[in-house]
Design an enzyme around this catalytic site. Structure first.
Site, short mmCIF file in Angstrom:
data_model
loop_
_atom_site.label_atom_id
_atom_site.label_comp_id
_atom_site.label_asym_id
_atom_site.label_seq_id
_atom_site.Cartn_x
_atom_site.Cartn_y
_atom_site.Cartn_z
N CYS A 1 0.82 -1.36 -0.07
CA CYS A 1 0.10 -0.07 0.05
C CYS A 1 0.92 1.20 0.19
CB CYS A 1 -0.91 -0.19 1.27
SG CYS A 1 -2.00 -1.27 1.29
C1 BEZ Z 1 0.03 -4.95 2.06
O1 BEZ Z 1 1.44 -4.54 1.85
O2 BEZ Z 1 -0.66 -4.49 1.83
C2 BEZ Z 1 0.37 -6.55 2.09
C3 BEZ Z 1 1.64 -7.15 1.64
C4 BEZ Z 1 1.46 -8.50 1.61
C5 BEZ Z 1 0.34 -9.25 2.16
C6 BEZ Z 1 -0.60 -8.53 2.36
C7 BEZ Z 1 -0.79 -7.15 2.56
#
Ligand code: BEZ
Length: 211
Positions: free
Chosen positions: A45
């Protein structure tokens, strides 16, 4: 009820990093991209929000407002924003909805319990100025989105809104387009003065008309 293409985008009022957002008023006469994130302080994100901040001038050029959502409070979003600026080299330059009560996530069906019990998946909604939903994408949490693709789709949506054409596989702005099958050759002769190539009666290629 599930949202489908062509539906009116549900309206809502929710807190954000830029104050309270009344969604339809905030969209105004622009197009909008609403996209969700699993949570604050997550790696993928962080890169996505940085990427959208870098691309903001490209969205502006197309009269598109961008708004992100994460199910954490505004104070958390603001602390995370410093990390985004520090690591991605771009400050957050669009609102991030603070959907702690999951009002918007539930309204837009962004929580898919069989994938993840509480976090939102990576949803994308493109909404036009009439507040109609024009595109929906759903990505799983570990897969970051390609925001160049979102811009490409916006180019296609905005072109096909006004011209009697559709965009073929892998099309990008400036490439040849296809003439709608509902247009007769007689109409096509008038509508497409640059001419067209008829590969099949239903497959006629023409230069992008607004270029
Ligand atoms: C994330 O960065 O949002 C994320 C990364 C790995 C697994 C789930 C979410």
């Amino acid at each position: 009820m599930a949202i489908r293409l062509g539906d009116k985008a549900p309206d809502f009022t929710q807190d954000s990093t830029e104050g309270t957002i009344k969604f339809h008023d905030w969209i105004g006469d622009s197009w909008a991209v609403l996209f969700s994130h699993p949570a604050d302080f997550t790696p993928v994100c962080t890169t996505e929000l940085g990427q959208v901040a870098h691309l903001k001038p490209e969205f502006d050029k197309r009269n598109v407002k961008v708004i992100a959502l994460s199910v954490d409070p505004v104070e958390s979003h603001k602390r995370w924003a410093s990390d985004i600026e520090e690591t991605q080299g771009a400050a957050l330059n669009f609102p991030l909805l603070a959907d702690g009560d999951r009002k918007v996530s539930e309204l837009y069906d962004m929580i898919h319990p069989n994938a993840e019990a509480t976090a939102t998946v990576r949803s994308v909604f493109i909404i036009d100025p009439k507040k109609t939903v024009r595109l929906m994408l759903t990505y799983p949490a570990p897969t970051g989105r390609d925001f160049g693709e979102i811009l490409r789709v916006i180019d296609s949506l905005q072109l096909t809104e006004y011209e009697k054409v559709a965009t073929p596989a892998n099309w990008k702005d400036g490439d040849d387009v296809v003439i709608l099958p509902s247009i007769s050759n007689e109409e096509a002769d008038k509508l497409f003065p640059k001419g067209y190539k008829e590969l099949k009666p239903y497959l006629r290629m023409t230069p992008q008309p607004n270029k």
